[in-house]
Design a protein around this motif. Structure first.
Motif, short mmCIF file in Angstrom:
data_model
loop_
_atom_site.label_atom_id
_atom_site.label_comp_id
_atom_site.label_asym_id
_atom_site.label_seq_id
_atom_site.Cartn_x
_atom_site.Cartn_y
_atom_site.Cartn_z
N VAL A 7 0.83 -1.04 -0.17
CA VAL A 7 -0.02 -0.05 -0.01
C VAL A 7 1.14 1.16 -0.12
O VAL A 7 1.83 1.13 0.87
CB VAL A 7 -1.10 0.07 1.24
N ASN A 8 0.52 2.34 -1.01
CA ASN A 8 1.38 3.47 -0.83
C ASN A 8 0.49 4.68 -1.10
O ASN A 8 -0.66 4.51 -1.47
CB ASN A 8 2.22 3.27 -2.28
N ALA A 9 0.96 5.82 -0.61
CA ALA A 9 0.21 7.12 -0.42
C ALA A 9 1.21 8.09 -0.53
O ALA A 9 2.41 7.84 -0.18
CB ALA A 9 -0.57 7.14 0.51
N THR A 10 0.89 9.30 -1.01
CA THR A 10 1.84 10.66 -0.98
C THR A 10 1.30 11.10 0.26
O THR A 10 0.01 11.73 0.52
CB THR A 10 1.50 11.41 -2.08
N VAL A 11 2.39 11.50 1.12
CA VAL A 11 1.91 12.43 2.39
C VAL A 11 2.68 13.74 2.03
O VAL A 11 3.92 14.02 1.80
CB VAL A 11 2.59 11.75 3.69
N THR A 12 1.85 14.94 2.40
CA THR A 12 2.42 16.32 2.07
C THR A 12 2.20 17.09 3.17
O THR A 12 1.14 17.08 4.10
CB THR A 12 1.56 16.97 0.99
N ASN A 13 3.37 17.89 3.83
CA ASN A 13 3.24 18.84 4.57
C ASN A 13 2.57 20.21 4.06
O ASN A 13 3.78 20.73 3.64
CB ASN A 13 4.35 19.02 5.40
N ASP A 14 1.37 20.35 4.28
CA ASP A 14 0.90 21.57 3.91
C ASP A 14 1.03 23.12 4.74
O ASP A 14 0.58 23.98 4.37
CB ASP A 14 -0.88 21.47 3.49
N GLY A 15 1.65 22.72 6.07
CA GLY A 15 1.69 23.69 6.98
C GLY A 15 3.15 24.41 6.52
O GLY A 15 3.72 24.21 5.50
N ASP A 16 3.22 25.46 7.49
CA ASP A 16 4.34 26.37 7.37
C ASP A 16 5.73 26.20 8.07
O ASP A 16 6.44 27.09 8.31
CB ASP A 16 3.72 27.69 7.75
N ASN A 48 7.47 7.03 11.21
CA ASN A 48 7.73 8.13 11.34
C ASN A 48 7.89 8.90 9.99
O ASN A 48 8.92 8.33 9.19
CB ASN A 48 8.57 8.83 12.45
N VAL A 49 7.34 10.09 9.79
CA VAL A 49 7.81 10.70 8.54
C VAL A 49 8.29 12.35 8.76
O VAL A 49 7.17 12.96 9.74
CB VAL A 49 6.62 10.76 7.52
N THR A 50 9.38 12.79 8.40
CA THR A 50 9.67 14.01 8.73
C THR A 50 9.74 14.71 7.06
O THR A 50 10.14 14.65 6.26
CB THR A 50 11.18 14.14 9.32
N LEU A 51 8.95 16.04 7.34
CA LEU A 51 8.74 16.99 6.20
C LEU A 51 8.96 18.31 6.24
O LEU A 51 8.56 18.74 7.31
CB LEU A 51 7.44 16.45 5.45
N GLY A 52 9.70 18.95 5.42
CA GLY A 52 9.90 20.33 5.48
C GLY A 52 8.39 20.92 4.99
O GLY A 52 7.80 20.22 4.43
N ALA A 53 8.23 22.12 5.25
CA ALA A 53 6.95 22.92 4.91
C ALA A 53 6.90 22.95 3.25
O ALA A 53 7.75 23.20 2.65
CB ALA A 53 7.19 24.24 5.49
N GLY A 54 5.81 22.45 3.02
CA GLY A 54 5.58 22.17 1.55
C GLY A 54 6.12 21.09 1.00
O GLY A 54 5.67 20.73 -0.27
N ALA A 55 6.55 20.20 1.49
CA ALA A 55 7.26 18.96 1.19
C ALA A 55 6.32 17.73 0.95
O ALA A 55 5.60 17.85 1.63
CB ALA A 55 8.59 18.56 1.85
N SER A 56 6.66 16.93 -0.21
CA SER A 56 6.05 15.68 -0.05
C SER A 56 6.77 14.36 -0.03
O SER A 56 7.94 14.52 -0.42
CB SER A 56 4.91 15.76 -1.47
N GLU A 57 6.09 13.13 0.18
CA GLU A 57 6.88 12.11 0.18
C GLU A 57 6.03 11.01 -0.20
O GLU A 57 4.90 11.00 0.52
CB GLU A 57 7.50 11.94 1.69
N SER A 58 6.45 9.78 -0.72
CA SER A 58 5.54 8.73 -1.08
C SER A 58 6.02 7.74 -0.04
O SER A 58 7.16 7.60 0.52
CB SER A 58 6.11 7.98 -2.22
N VAL A 59 4.87 7.48 0.72
CA VAL A 59 5.25 6.45 1.87
C VAL A 59 4.43 5.15 1.52
O VAL A 59 3.28 5.24 0.89
CB VAL A 59 4.42 7.01 3.30
#
Length: 127
Positions: free
Chosen positions: A70-79, A99-110
């Motif tokens: 199972v895969n999805a895209t996780v996006t940090n829509d925050g600032d 655990n997923v760490t993302l910068g502001a505006g970044a996305s990652e496939s999980v």
């Protein structure tokens, strides 16, 4: 610092570096005998990390007992940068997390790989 009985003096600290992560922090000034604390909010908590999930890729059908990916895209829509736990939920139970760490505006496939399905046939909700 030495002072006579009953004497007082105002003290201050300049250019104190605050944490880089938004949040609420307790701080204070202390002597050997006493202290006083306060709370400071670093950044606007509303402007913190906000993770959203999109583009879920999961099989609609599988054999009982099969292993699925199972895969999805996780996006940090925050600032602000942030870390959150991303969970794969199957039939109202968490079966895997990371655990997923993302910068502001970044996305990652999980992805969650080789998740074993129940051996009983049926219709199950997952995501």
């Amino acid at each position: 610092m030495t002072r006579g009985a009953g004497a007082s003096e105002s003290v201050g600290f300049e250019n104190v570096t605050l944490p880089s992560e938004p949040g609420e922090y307790e701080h204070g000034i202390f002597t050997e005998d006493d202290g006083q604390t306060a709370t400071i909010v670093v950044g606007d908590p509303a402007d913190g990390p906000t993770f959203t999930v999109s583009d879920l890729s999961a099989p609609a059908e599988a054999e009982p007992g099969a292993a699925i990916d199972v895969n999805a895209t996780v996006t940090n829509d925050g600032d602000a940068n942030g870390t959150q736990v991303v969970e794969f939920v199957f039939n109202d139970s968490v079966v895997a997390s990371q655990n997923v760490t993302l910068g502001a505006g970044a996305s990652e496939s999980v992805g969650f790989e080789n998740v074993t399905l129940p051996s009983e046939p049926g219709e199950y909700e997952h995501g």
